[in-house]
Design an enzyme around this catalytic site. Structure first.
Site, PDB file in Angstrom:
ATOM      1  N   PHE A  21      -3.643   5.918 -12.678  1.00 25.69           N
ATOM      2  CA  PHE A  21      -2.548   5.162 -13.302  1.00 25.69           C
ATOM      3  C   PHE A  21      -2.885   3.677 -13.473  1.00 25.69           C
ATOM      4  N   THR A  46      -9.840  13.642  -9.592  1.00 21.06           N
ATOM      5  CA  THR A  46      -9.008  14.489  -8.737  1.00 21.06           C
ATOM      6  C   THR A  46      -7.799  14.907  -9.568  1.00 21.06           C
ATOM      7  N   SER A  95      -3.225   8.337  -3.419  1.00 22.43           N
ATOM      8  CA  SER A  95      -2.197   7.291  -3.492  1.00 22.43           C
ATOM      9  C   SER A  95      -0.769   7.759  -3.221  1.00 22.43           C
ATOM     10  N   THR A 139      -2.060  -2.196  -1.051  1.00 20.07           N
ATOM     11  CA  THR A 139      -0.627  -1.970  -1.199  1.00 20.07           C
ATOM     12  C   THR A 139       0.196  -2.781  -0.204  1.00 20.07           C
ATOM     13  N   ASP A 140       1.453  -3.005  -0.554  1.00 21.40           N
ATOM     14  CA  ASP A 140       2.362  -3.680   0.382  1.00 21.40           C
ATOM     15  C   ASP A 140       2.750  -2.764   1.549  1.00 21.40           C
ATOM     16  N   GLU A 141       2.467  -1.448   1.403  1.00 20.32           N
ATOM     17  CA  GLU A 141       2.896  -0.499   2.442  1.00 20.32           C
ATOM     18  C   GLU A 141       2.171  -0.731   3.762  1.00 20.32           C
ATOM     19  N   TYR A 165      -0.933   7.717   4.469  1.00 16.13           N
ATOM     20  CA  TYR A 165      -1.423   6.955   3.309  1.00 16.13           C
ATOM     21  C   TYR A 165      -1.575   5.476   3.657  1.00 16.13           C
ATOM     22  N   SER A 166      -0.483   4.862   4.139  1.00 17.37           N
ATOM     23  CA  SER A 166      -0.549   3.409   4.372  1.00 17.37           C
ATOM     24  C   SER A 166      -1.509   3.080   5.508  1.00 17.37           C
ATOM     25  N   LYS A 169      -4.925   3.051   3.994  1.00 17.13           N
ATOM     26  CA  LYS A 169      -5.129   1.834   3.186  1.00 17.13           C
ATOM     27  C   LYS A 169      -5.295   0.626   4.123  1.00 17.13           C
ATOM     28  N   ASN A 194       5.387  -1.727  -5.639  1.00 19.16           N
ATOM     29  CA  ASN A 194       5.426  -0.526  -6.497  1.00 19.16           C
ATOM     30  C   ASN A 194       5.249  -0.867  -7.969  1.00 19.16           C
ATOM     31  N   ASN A 195       4.270  -0.202  -8.584  1.00 15.15           N
ATOM     32  CA  ASN A 195       4.036  -0.365 -10.033  1.00 15.15           C
ATOM     33  C   ASN A 195       4.755   0.723 -10.812  1.00 15.15           C
ATOM     34  N   PRO A 298       9.794  12.231   5.752  1.00 19.05           N
ATOM     35  CA  PRO A 298       9.591  11.879   7.163  1.00 19.05           C
ATOM     36  C   PRO A 298       9.050  10.442   7.286  1.00 19.05           C
ATOM     37  N   HIS A 300      10.318   7.708   6.347  1.00 20.51           N
ATOM     38  CA  HIS A 300      10.549   6.988   5.087  1.00 20.51           C
ATOM     39  C   HIS A 300      10.808   5.484   5.320  1.00 20.51           C
TER      40      HIS A 300
HETATM   41  P1  NAD Z   1      -3.698   7.200  -8.816  1.00 17.88           P
HETATM   42  O1  NAD Z   1      -3.506   8.244  -7.778  1.00 17.88           O
HETATM   43  O2  NAD Z   1      -2.933   7.262 -10.076  1.00 17.88           O
HETATM   44  O3  NAD Z   1      -5.241   7.120  -9.223  1.00 17.88           O
HETATM   45  C1  NAD Z   1      -6.277   7.226  -8.290  1.00 17.88           C
HETATM   46  C2  NAD Z   1      -7.575   7.481  -9.050  1.00 17.88           C
HETATM   47  O4  NAD Z   1      -8.636   7.504  -8.095  1.00 17.88           O
HETATM   48  C3  NAD Z   1      -7.613   8.825  -9.789  1.00 17.88           C
HETATM   49  O5  NAD Z   1      -8.125   8.646 -11.084  1.00 17.88           O
HETATM   50  C4  NAD Z   1      -8.531   9.680  -8.949  1.00 17.88           C
HETATM   51  O6  NAD Z   1      -9.226  10.661  -9.697  1.00 17.88           O
HETATM   52  C5  NAD Z   1      -9.463   8.628  -8.379  1.00 17.88           C
HETATM   53  N1  NAD Z   1     -10.065   9.066  -7.114  1.00 17.88           N
HETATM   54  C6  NAD Z   1      -9.443   9.601  -6.041  1.00 17.88           C
HETATM   55  N2  NAD Z   1     -10.318   9.904  -5.077  1.00 17.88           N
HETATM   56  C7  NAD Z   1     -11.537   9.525  -5.547  1.00 17.88           C
HETATM   57  C8  NAD Z   1     -12.854   9.545  -5.006  1.00 17.88           C
HETATM   58  N3  NAD Z   1     -13.092  10.039  -3.785  1.00 17.88           N
HETATM   59  N4  NAD Z   1     -13.868   9.043  -5.741  1.00 17.88           N
HETATM   60  C9  NAD Z   1     -13.642   8.565  -6.982  1.00 17.88           C
HETATM   61  N5  NAD Z   1     -12.418   8.523  -7.554  1.00 17.88           N
HETATM   62  C10 NAD Z   1     -11.391   8.993  -6.844  1.00 17.88           C
HETATM   63  O7  NAD Z   1      -3.447   5.822  -8.059  1.00 17.88           O
HETATM   64  P2  NAD Z   1      -2.774   4.472  -8.601  1.00 17.88           P
HETATM   65  O8  NAD Z   1      -1.312   4.571  -8.425  1.00 17.88           O
HETATM   66  O9  NAD Z   1      -3.361   4.114  -9.897  1.00 17.88           O
HETATM   67  O10 NAD Z   1      -3.304   3.443  -7.492  1.00 17.88           O
HETATM   68  C11 NAD Z   1      -4.568   2.817  -7.644  1.00 17.88           C
HETATM   69  C12 NAD Z   1      -4.822   1.927  -6.429  1.00 17.88           C
HETATM   70  O11 NAD Z   1      -3.794   0.945  -6.347  1.00 17.88           O
HETATM   71  C13 NAD Z   1      -4.793   2.682  -5.103  1.00 17.88           C
HETATM   72  O12 NAD Z   1      -5.811   2.148  -4.291  1.00 17.88           O
HETATM   73  C14 NAD Z   1      -3.430   2.374  -4.524  1.00 17.88           C
HETATM   74  O13 NAD Z   1      -3.473   2.384  -3.113  1.00 17.88           O
HETATM   75  C15 NAD Z   1      -3.182   0.984  -5.055  1.00 17.88           C
HETATM   76  N6  NAD Z   1      -1.755   0.611  -5.265  1.00 17.88           N
HETATM   77  C16 NAD Z   1      -0.931   1.441  -5.979  1.00 17.88           C
HETATM   78  C17 NAD Z   1       0.394   1.041  -6.226  1.00 17.88           C
HETATM   79  C18 NAD Z   1       1.334   1.886  -7.046  1.00 17.88           C
HETATM   80  O14 NAD Z   1       2.519   1.548  -7.123  1.00 17.88           O
HETATM   81  N7  NAD Z   1       0.892   2.957  -7.674  1.00 17.88           N
HETATM   82  C19 NAD Z   1       0.842  -0.188  -5.720  1.00 17.88           C
HETATM   83  C20 NAD Z   1      -0.036  -0.972  -4.962  1.00 17.88           C
HETATM   84  C21 NAD Z   1      -1.338  -0.578  -4.765  1.00 17.88           C
HETATM   85  O1  DAU Z   2       4.576   0.030  -2.512  1.00 21.57           O
HETATM   86  C1  DAU Z   2       3.405   0.403  -3.171  1.00 21.57           C
HETATM   87  C2  DAU Z   2       3.248   1.898  -3.136  1.00 21.57           C
HETATM   88  O2  DAU Z   2       4.199   2.423  -4.056  1.00 21.57           O
HETATM   89  C3  DAU Z   2       1.847   2.381  -3.471  1.00 21.57           C
HETATM   90  O3  DAU Z   2       0.962   1.931  -2.487  1.00 21.57           O
HETATM   91  C4  DAU Z   2       1.800   3.909  -3.559  1.00 21.57           C
HETATM   92  O4  DAU Z   2       0.520   4.320  -3.976  1.00 21.57           O
HETATM   93  C5  DAU Z   2       2.839   4.354  -4.563  1.00 21.57           C
HETATM   94  O5  DAU Z   2       2.868   5.761  -4.626  1.00 21.57           O
HETATM   95  C6  DAU Z   2       4.212   3.823  -4.195  1.00 21.57           C
HETATM   96  O6  DAU Z   2       4.683   4.437  -2.965  1.00 21.57           O
HETATM   97  P1  DAU Z   2       6.212   4.892  -2.785  1.00 21.57           P
HETATM   98  O7  DAU Z   2       6.256   5.901  -1.731  1.00 21.57           O
HETATM   99  O8  DAU Z   2       7.108   3.708  -2.660  1.00 21.57           O
HETATM  100  O9  DAU Z   2       6.445   5.515  -4.279  1.00 21.57           O
HETATM  101  P2  DAU Z   2       7.164   6.853  -4.767  1.00 21.57           P
HETATM  102  O10 DAU Z   2       7.225   6.782  -6.248  1.00 21.57           O
HETATM  103  O11 DAU Z   2       6.578   8.060  -4.144  1.00 21.57           O
HETATM  104  O12 DAU Z   2       8.636   6.690  -4.191  1.00 21.57           O
HETATM  105  C7  DAU Z   2       9.434   5.548  -4.491  1.00 21.57           C
HETATM  106  C8  DAU Z   2      10.716   5.679  -3.684  1.00 21.57           C
HETATM  107  O13 DAU Z   2      11.474   6.790  -4.201  1.00 21.57           O
HETATM  108  C9  DAU Z   2      10.521   5.989  -2.203  1.00 21.57           C
HETATM  109  O14 DAU Z   2      11.530   5.325  -1.462  1.00 21.57           O
HETATM  110  C10 DAU Z   2      10.706   7.495  -2.099  1.00 21.57           C
HETATM  111  C11 DAU Z   2      11.720   7.781  -3.199  1.00 21.57           C
HETATM  112  N1  DAU Z   2      11.611   9.103  -3.866  1.00 21.57           N
HETATM  113  C12 DAU Z   2      10.384   9.469  -4.352  1.00 21.57           C
HETATM  114  C13 DAU Z   2      10.223  10.678  -4.991  1.00 21.57           C
HETATM  115  C14 DAU Z   2       8.870  11.100  -5.500  1.00 21.57           C
HETATM  116  C15 DAU Z   2      12.717   9.908  -4.023  1.00 21.57           C
HETATM  117  O15 DAU Z   2      13.845   9.562  -3.615  1.00 21.57           O
HETATM  118  N2  DAU Z   2      12.552  11.104  -4.666  1.00 21.57           N
HETATM  119  C16 DAU Z   2      11.362  11.535  -5.131  1.00 21.57           C
HETATM  120  O16 DAU Z   2      11.284  12.667  -5.666  1.00 21.57           O
END
Ligand code: NAD
Ligand code: DAU
Length: 359
Positions: A21, A46, A95, A139-141, A165-166, A169, A194-195, A298, A300
């Site tokens: 993403f 993946t 992630s 991540t902020d987590e 996860y956190s 990280k 969160n993005n 769990p 949360h």
């Molecule tokens: P994502 O799960 O969408 O993408 C992860 C990518 O990494 C995938 O393309 C996957 O194929 C690849 N990958 C996984 N394992 C791998 C491996 N062993 N070798 C090579 N490639 C591999 O994740 P995202 O949401 O785009 O997050 C990207 C980064 O940003 C992560 O490190 C995450 O911790 C961090 N982050 C995410 C958010 C968020 O809100 N999504 C916020 C803050 C930080």
């Molecule tokens: O804060 C940054 C993090 O944000 C990143 O490091 C993670 O990679 C990213 O996945 C995200 O983590 P969250 O756990 O905050 O994101 P998620 O979209 O899974 O959930 C957002 C909030 O919504 C969380 O409080 C859980 C809740 N939720 C999530 C899902 C999937 C629900 O209530 N219902 C759902 O079905």
């Protein structure tokens, strides 16, 4: 220092996780902003990696995709040396918090061991090249959970990760920090909130809700829906990473966040309203009827919020997209890109969905 964008020599970036993403949004952003630079994506593809995220770049001469694991040391060494890489931008990770609760193993393997492998390869490469940067996207987590009246996380908050996860990280952040202190490697860490935006895999809250509204399926809200997240449009995250790569001080950490705290239940209601307004012929309308409170995640985390003063004052970054604009654009994107998300609802995804939600 990283070469200036005005340099006549194109910069050479290795982007890990560039088919995910945020990684794919970053690659689009970088190729548009710095068209002379050479961008190599290393991604294992993946379940979360998707080549379709990079389709518009397929014919770009300055872009190359390599399928592989970040923990494959020989492959990483080869890429760094053969392509003479100037900077690693490290997104690759497992992630999703819910998957880390169901099956933590791959989180340790990729997030910890994978990051360690990259750092070792970068250490070796840097010894020879004597220049380069390693930007670790985190991540902020890692800071844990806030109570309702706590101040937002600053870079000085102690780490207190609560999920596998956190924790994985957090461990990777500590390794990156240690490689700066021990080996004087030019590493940088960012911790972002969160993005949301285009190419977000359907398992995450915002795409999941958008897709379920379009399919007329239940909208599963965990617990009482009062948990708070601080939302940032993904392009603003990419712009922040650009600032850190160019202007960040080696060894430093920068928090990134949009100052947009929203309770989950309020966010889901906004998405319902936007879909009701923008989508013709929804199977269930008004879509708020689909909201279903389900068993809580769990452990949360209650609330995340980021204090982004450091990156704003030291590097001059500010977010450019309001949450109102960003959510509208995102809903519109899911409406217009059914061809992108439909294939992702695979049997593997259905099995995961059934295991997690039982819905
Ligand atoms: P994502 O799960 O969408 O993408 C992860 C990518 O990494 C995938 O393309 C996957 O194929 C690849 N990958 C996984 N394992 C791998 C491996 N062993 N070798 C090579 N490639 C591999 O994740 P995202 O949401 O785009 O997050 C990207 C980064 O940003 C992560 O490190 C995450 O911790 C961090 N982050 C995410 C958010 C968020 O809100 N999504 C916020 C803050 C930080
Ligand atoms: O804060 C940054 C993090 O944000 C990143 O490091 C993670 O990679 C990213 O996945 C995200 O983590 P969250 O756990 O905050 O994101 P998620 O979209 O899974 O959930 C957002 C909030 O919504 C969380 O409080 C859980 C809740 N939720 C999530 C899902 C999937 C629900 O209530 N219902 C759902 O079905």
């Amino acid at each position: 220092m990283f070469l200036s964008p005005d340099s006549t020599t194109p910069r050479r970036l290795l982007v890990t996780g560039g088919a995910g993403f945020i990684g794919s949004n970053f690659v689009h952003y970088w190729c548009q902003t710095y068209p002379k630079d050479q961008v190599f994506v290393l991604d294992a593809l993946t379940y979360a990696g998707n080549l379709a995220n990079l389709t518009p770049l397929k014919s770009h001469e300055t872009f190359r995709f390599v399928q592989g694991e970040i923990s494959d040391r020989a492959l990483v060494d080869h890429l760094l040396q053969a392509e003479n890489i100037d900077a690693i931008v490290h997104f690759a990770a497992e992630s999703h918090v819910d998957r880390s609760i169901l099956a933590p193993d791959t989180f340790i393997q990729t997030n910890l061991v994978g990051t360690f492998t990259l750092l070792e390869a970068f250490r070796h490469h840097y010894q020879q090249k004597q220049s380069g940067r390693f930007l670790h996207v985190s991540t902020d987590e890692v800071y844990g959970s806030l109570n309702p009246h706590d101040p937002p996380f600053t870079e000085k908050n102690a780490y207190a990760p609560n999920s596998p996860y956190s924790a994985s990280k957090a461990g990777s952040d500590h390794l990156v920090r240690a490689y700066y202190h021990t080996y004087q490697l030019p590493t940088l860490i960012t911790n972002c909130s969160n993005n949301y935006g285009p190419y977000h895999f359907p398992e995450k809250l915002i795409p999941l809700m958008c897709i379920n509204i379009l399919l007329g399926k239940a909208l599963p809200v965990y617990g009482d829906g009062q948990n708070v997240r601080d939302w940032l449009y993904v392009l603003d995250h990419c712009r922040a990473l650009d600032c850190v790569l160019h202007k960040g001080k080696a060894g430093e950490t920068y928090n990134i966040g949009g100052n947009n705290e929203v309770k989950n239940i309020d966010l889901v209601k906004i998405l319902c309203q936007l879909m009701d307004e923008l989508a013709p012929d929804l199977p269930v309308s008004p879509s708020e009827q689909l909201i279903t409170f389900v068993k809580d995640r769990p452990g949360h985390d209650k609330r995340y919020a980021i204090d982004a003063s450091k990156i704003k004052t030291e590097l001059g970054w500010t977010p450019s997209v309001t949450v109102k604009e960003g959510l509208r654009k995102t809903v519109q994107w899911y409406l217009e890109n059914r061809d992108w998300w439909q294939p992702l609802l695979s049997q593997e995804y259905q099995d995961y969905y059934q295991q997690l939600y039982g819905l």
